[in-house]
Design a protein around this motif. Structure first.
Motif, PDB file in Angstrom:
ATOM      1  N   VAL A   1       0.968  -1.233  -0.065  1.00 38.33           N
ATOM      2  CA  VAL A   1      -0.195   0.022  -0.121  1.00 38.33           C
ATOM      3  C   VAL A   1       0.671   1.216   0.058  1.00 38.33           C
TER       4      VAL A   1
ATOM      5  N   PHE B   1       2.386   1.838  -3.461  1.00 36.31           N
ATOM      6  CA  PHE B   1       1.564   2.349  -4.241  1.00 36.31           C
ATOM      7  C   PHE B   1       1.289   3.900  -4.380  1.00 36.31           C
ATOM      8  N   LEU B   2       1.209   4.298  -2.922  1.00 33.68           N
ATOM      9  CA  LEU B   2       1.100   5.668  -2.578  1.00 33.68           C
ATOM     10  C   LEU B   2       2.227   6.585  -2.977  1.00 33.68           C
TER      11      LEU B   2
ATOM     12  N   SER C   1       2.384   6.613  -7.097  1.00 37.38           N
ATOM     13  CA  SER C   1       1.222   7.349  -7.640  1.00 37.38           C
ATOM     14  C   SER C   1       1.502   8.782  -7.543  1.00 37.38           C
ATOM     15  N   TRP C   2       2.233   9.092  -6.378  1.00 33.53           N
ATOM     16  CA  TRP C   2       2.467  10.363  -6.166  1.00 33.53           C
ATOM     17  C   TRP C   2       3.607  10.610  -7.276  1.00 33.53           C
TER      18      TRP C   2
ATOM     19  N   VAL D   1       2.514  11.477 -10.809  1.00 30.96           N
ATOM     20  CA  VAL D   1       1.661  12.913 -11.060  1.00 30.96           C
ATOM     21  C   VAL D   1       2.890  14.099 -10.965  1.00 30.96           C
ATOM     22  N   PHE D   2       3.843  13.704 -10.124  1.00 27.70           N
ATOM     23  CA  PHE D   2       4.896  14.649 -10.026  1.00 27.70           C
ATOM     24  C   PHE D   2       5.496  14.636 -11.355  1.00 27.70           C
TER      25      PHE D   2
ATOM     26  N   LEU E   1       4.300  14.051 -14.265  1.00 26.52           N
ATOM     27  CA  LEU E   1       3.491  14.911 -15.080  1.00 26.52           C
ATOM     28  C   LEU E   1       3.631  16.480 -14.847  1.00 26.52           C
ATOM     29  N   PHE E   2       3.555  16.773 -13.621  1.00 24.95           N
ATOM     30  CA  PHE E   2       3.979  18.314 -13.222  1.00 24.95           C
ATOM     31  C   PHE E   2       5.075  18.653 -13.952  1.00 24.95           C
TER      32      PHE E   2
ATOM     33  N   ARG F   1       5.161  19.126 -17.887  1.00 28.35           N
ATOM     34  CA  ARG F   1       4.148  20.171 -18.271  1.00 28.35           C
ATOM     35  C   ARG F   1       4.851  21.726 -18.124  1.00 28.35           C
TER      36      ARG F   1
ATOM     37  N   ALA G   1      -4.404   7.835  -2.402  1.00 26.70           N
ATOM     38  CA  ALA G   1      -3.333   8.134  -3.161  1.00 26.70           C
ATOM     39  C   ALA G   1      -3.533   9.585  -3.943  1.00 26.70           C
TER      40      ALA G   1
ATOM     41  N   ILE H   1      -2.033  13.402  -3.553  1.00 29.21           N
ATOM     42  CA  ILE H   1      -1.854  14.200  -4.827  1.00 29.21           C
ATOM     43  C   ILE H   1      -2.550  15.527  -4.936  1.00 29.21           C
TER      44      ILE H   1
ATOM     45  N   MET I   1       1.342  19.368  -7.451  1.00 32.08           N
ATOM     46  CA  MET I   1       0.618  18.449  -8.161  1.00 32.08           C
ATOM     47  C   MET I   1      -0.972  19.009  -8.075  1.00 32.08           C
TER      48      MET I   1
ATOM     49  N   VAL J   1      -1.617  20.605 -11.415  1.00 31.34           N
ATOM     50  CA  VAL J   1      -2.010  19.670 -12.382  1.00 31.34           C
ATOM     51  C   VAL J   1      -3.357  19.305 -12.434  1.00 31.34           C
TER      52      VAL J   1
END
Lengths: 49, 552
Positions: A31, A34-35, A38-39, A42-43, A45-46, A49, B350, B354, B360, B363
C-alpha cells in the motif's frame, strides 16, 4: 545468572505471545509503495508540463 | 424479546429507521441527477422542461454529499449509542427534534433548488447568490445536527457517571469524537452562512468578502470529508472483526487513530485553496504539512485492518504468508461491501495525497480528476461501507433477518457498483489529467482540439453512471425488501470485543480536555494569523450574481 535466566524467560514469553504479522507487513508495504509511486507519477507529469 | 437480543428498543428502532428512510429516498433523487449529468456531458442529451444542468448538479451534490450522508451517519450513530451506552426517553425526544429540524431544513433547501432558485452547487461559493431560504434551510440542517451532537455527548456523559473509572465503550467513544469534530468544524460554515450569506442574500448588505467565505467554508469542508469517513472507520475497526469471527486488533490504537483525526482534520482547509490568491503561501505550506499528518491515522487504520484479518485467519488455522486471506467471508455481503470500500480507499487515498501536494494540485486543480477522487472516497469507500452496514442494521431495526436472497442481491449490487465506479471514476481521473474541467456542462469549447480529447472519457462517465444507477435501483429494492419482506427473526447487532489479555487502554486516551485543548490550539495556530491577514488586506467585496446560474 538468575537475572539472565529471567530475561531469557521474559523474552520467550514475549515472543510466544506476539502474533505472526508477516503478511500484514508485506500488505502495508505494498500500500505504501502504491502511494509513493502514484505520487511520483503525477509529480512527473507536473515536471513534464 | 427482540429488543433484549439486539439491545435496541422499538422506539430506538423507529427513530433510526426514520433517518434510514431519508437516506434512501435521497439516494434515489441524488443518484438520478447524477445519471442525468453524465448523459448531458456526452453532448447527445438535453434536459427536458427547461431544467438547467447546474440545477441538477446542485441537487446531486446537496442531496448526496450533505443530506444522505448526514442522515445516515446521525441515524447510524444513534443506533450505536443506544446499543452501547443506552438512550433515555428524554434523549430520544431530543433525537427526534434533531431529525425534524434537519428534515425541515432539507425540504426548504431542496424546494429552492428544484425551483431553480439556488443553482449554486453544494459548495455554494459566493458570489453566486441563491434564494435566502436555501441558506436558512442549510442552517436548519446544521442546527439539527448540533442537537444530535449534544444528545450523543449527553448519552456518554450519563454512562460515564454511572460507570466511574471505566473506559467508555469503543464505539461510543468514536461517535463522540466524530460529533466533536463535526461541531467544531460546522462553527465555520455556520459563521459564513449567518454572518455573510444570509444578510447578503436578503439585500441587507451589498457586498460579500469572497475569500473569507471560502476560507470559512473549507475550514468546514475538509473535516466534512472525515465526518463521512469516520463512521466507515467505526464499522471497520469495531464491527467487521465480529463479522469475520475475530476480535479488535487494538482498542488503544483505534482510539488513538480517532483522536489524531480530531486533531488533524480541521486545521487543513487551505489545501483546498492552494490556487486561491490572497492567502500567504507560508500558511498554505503549514496547512499542507498538517494535511499530511492526517495520513498517519489512515495508515494506522490500514495496518490495523490487515492485522485483524491476519490474526483471525491464523487463529482459524490458516498458514503461509497470505493463507489467512482465504478465511475471510467473501460470500457475506456484510463483509464484502465494506472490504471493497477499503480496497477503493487505496487509490482514493493516493489521489488525496496528490491533491493536497502544492505542485500536483496545479496539475489537477478544478479538473474532473477531483470529482473522480471524490467519487472514490465518498461514493465508493464510504458508501459501500454504509451499504454493508445497512445489510445488518435495517434487519436489526425491522426485526427481520438477512436471508440468502438479500445476501446474493447485496453481493451483486456491490459488484455492479464497483464496475460502474471503475468506468465513471476512472474516466473522470483520466479526463482530469488531460485538463477536462469539473463543475461544467457539456461544451466543445468552440471546437478546441484539447476538448476533443475528453469526449471518449465523457462517454465512459455516462456508461459508468448508467451502471451505477442500476446499482442504486438494486440497493433501493434491497432496502425495501429488508424493511418489509425479509423473514422475521432476530439479526445480530455485531460488535467486536478487544482481544483477551490485551494491555489495558491508557486512561489518557479519554482525557477530553487534553484532546479538545490541543485541537483548539492547533486550529488557532493554523488559522488566526492568515485569517486576520485575509480580513485586513482583502480587496473590495463582491455584489451578488444571480445570473446565469445562481438564482435564475
Amino acid at each position: 545468572m538468575p537475572s539472565t535466566n529471567l530475561k531469557h524467560q521474559v523474552e520467550q514469553e514475549h515472543s510466544s505471545s506476539e502474533p505472526n504479522l508477516k503478511g500484514t507487513l508485506i500488505s502495508v508495504s505494498v500500500v505504501g509503495g502504491f502511494l509513493v509511486l502514484s505520487w511520483l507519477a503525477v509529480f512527473g507529469l507536473f515536471l513534464a508540463r | 424479546m427482540i429488543a433484549e437480543k439486539t439491545g435496541l428498543s422499538k422506539a430506538d428502532s423507529r427513530l433510526v429507521m426514520s433517518f434510514m428512510w431519508v437516506t434512501f429516498i435521497s439516494l434515489l433523487i441524488g443518484g438520478l441527477m447524477g445519471l442525468l449529468q453524465t448523459l448531458v456531458r456526452t453532448g447527445n442529451f438535453n434536459l427536458p422542461f427547461g431544467i438547467g444542468y447546474y440545477q441538477i448538479l446542485t441537487v446531486h451534490g446537496v442531496i448526496l454529499g450533505l443530506v444522505l450522508t448526514t442522515f445516515f451517519i446521525i441515524g447510524f450513530q444513534f443506533a450505536l449509542m443506544a446499543k452501547t451506552v443506552g438512550m433515555t426517553n428524554k434523549q430520544r425526544k431530543w433525537a427526534w427534534a434533531s431529525f425534524w429540524v434537519m428534515l425541515i431544513g432539507t425540504i426548504a433547501s431542496a424546494i429552492m433548488i428544484l425551483l431553480g432558485k439556488a443553482s449554486v452547487l453544494y459548495t455554494f461559493y459566493a458570489p453566486l447568490k441563491a434564494h435566502p431560504i436555501f441558506y436558512f434551510g442549510l442552517t436548519f440542517v446544521v442546527v439539527g445536527s448540533w442537537i444530535a451532537c449534544f444528545v450523543n455527548f449527553h448519552q456518554l456523559y450519563q454512562w460515564k457517571k454511572k460507570h466511574q473509572g471505566e473506559h467508555s465503550p469503543l464505539l461510543a467513544f468514536m461517535v463522540v469524537i466524530n460529533m466533536l469534530m463535526w461541531f467544531i468544524c460546522t462553527l465555520g460554515v455556520a459563521a459564513t452562512v449567518l454572518i455573510q450569506f444570509i444578510p447578503w442574500s436578503l439585500g441587507l448588505v451589498g457586498e460579500i468578502n469572497i475569500l473569507v467565505s471560502r476560507t470559512l467554508f473549507w475550514y468546514f469542508g475538509h473535516p466534512l470529508v472525515y465526518f463521512w469517513l469516520l463512521p466507515a472507520y467505526m464499522a471497520w475497526y469495531a464491527i467487521l472483526p465480529k463479522i469475520i469471527g475475530g476480535k479488535i486488533f487494538s482498542d488503544s490504537l483505534a482510539r488513538l487513530a480517532f483522536i489524531l483525526f480530531l486533531i488533524f482534520s480541521i486545521p487543513v482547509g487551505f489545501h483546498h485553496q492552494l490556487l486561491e490568491p490572497g492567502i500567504d503561501p507560508m500558511w498554505k505550506y503549514i496547512q499542507v504539512v498538517l494535511t499530511f499528518a492526517v495520513i498517519i491515522p489512515s495508515l494506522l487504520t490500514a495496518f490495523s485492518m490487515f492485522a485483524t484479518f491476519e490474526i483471525t485467519g491464523r487463529q482459524k488455522g490458516y498458514t503461509g504468508l497470505f493463507g489467512w486471506f482465504r478465511h475471510l467471508p467473501w460470500k457475506d455481503v456484510r463483509f464484502f461491501a465494506p472490504f471493497m470500500g477499503m480496497v477503493a480507499f487505496i487509490p482514493a487515498g493516493a489521489g488525496g495525497i496528490i491533491n493536497a501536494s502544492n505542485q500536483m494540485n496545479q496539475v489537477v486543480h478544478n479538473t474532473i480528476w477531483v470529482t473522480g477522487h471524490f467519487h472514490l472516497t465518498l461514493a465508493t469507500t464510504v458508501i459501500l461501507t454504509f451499504f454493508g452496514i445497512t445489510y445488518w442494521l435495517v434487519p436489526v431495526l425491522t426485526g427481520r433477518k438477512i436471508d440468502k436472497k438479500i445476501n446474493t442481491l447485496g453481493m451483486t449490487q456491490t459488484i455492479v457498483w464497483l464496475v460502474g465506479m471503475f468506468f465513471m471514476s476512472g474516466s473522470m481521473h483520466l479526463a482530469g489529467l488531460l485538463g477536462a474541467p469539473r463543475r461544467s456542462a457539456f461544451s466543445d469549447y468552440q471546437g478546441s482540439a484539447q476538448a476533443a480529447e475528453w469526449i471518449g472519457y465523457q462517454y465512459g462517465q455516462a456508461i459508468g453512471g448508467s451502471i451505477l444507477f442500476i446499482g442504486i435501483l438494486i440497493m433501493l429494492y434491497n432496502f425495501f425488501y429488508m424493511t418489509f419482506k425479509a423473514p422475521k427473526g432476530v439479526e445480530e447487532f455485531p460488535i467486536a470485543e478487544a482481544p483477551d489479555g490485551s494491555e489495558p487502554t491508557p486512561l489518557v486516551l479519554e482525557n477530553w480536555k487534553l484532546w479538545i485543548g490541543i485541537t483548539v490550539v492547533l486550529i488557532a495556530f493554523a488559522y488566526t494569523i492568515p485569517f486576520v491577514d485575509i480580513i485586513q488586506n482583502s480587496p473590495p467585496g463582491s455584489p451578488p450574481f444571480e445570473w446565469p446560474i445562481g438564482n435564475g
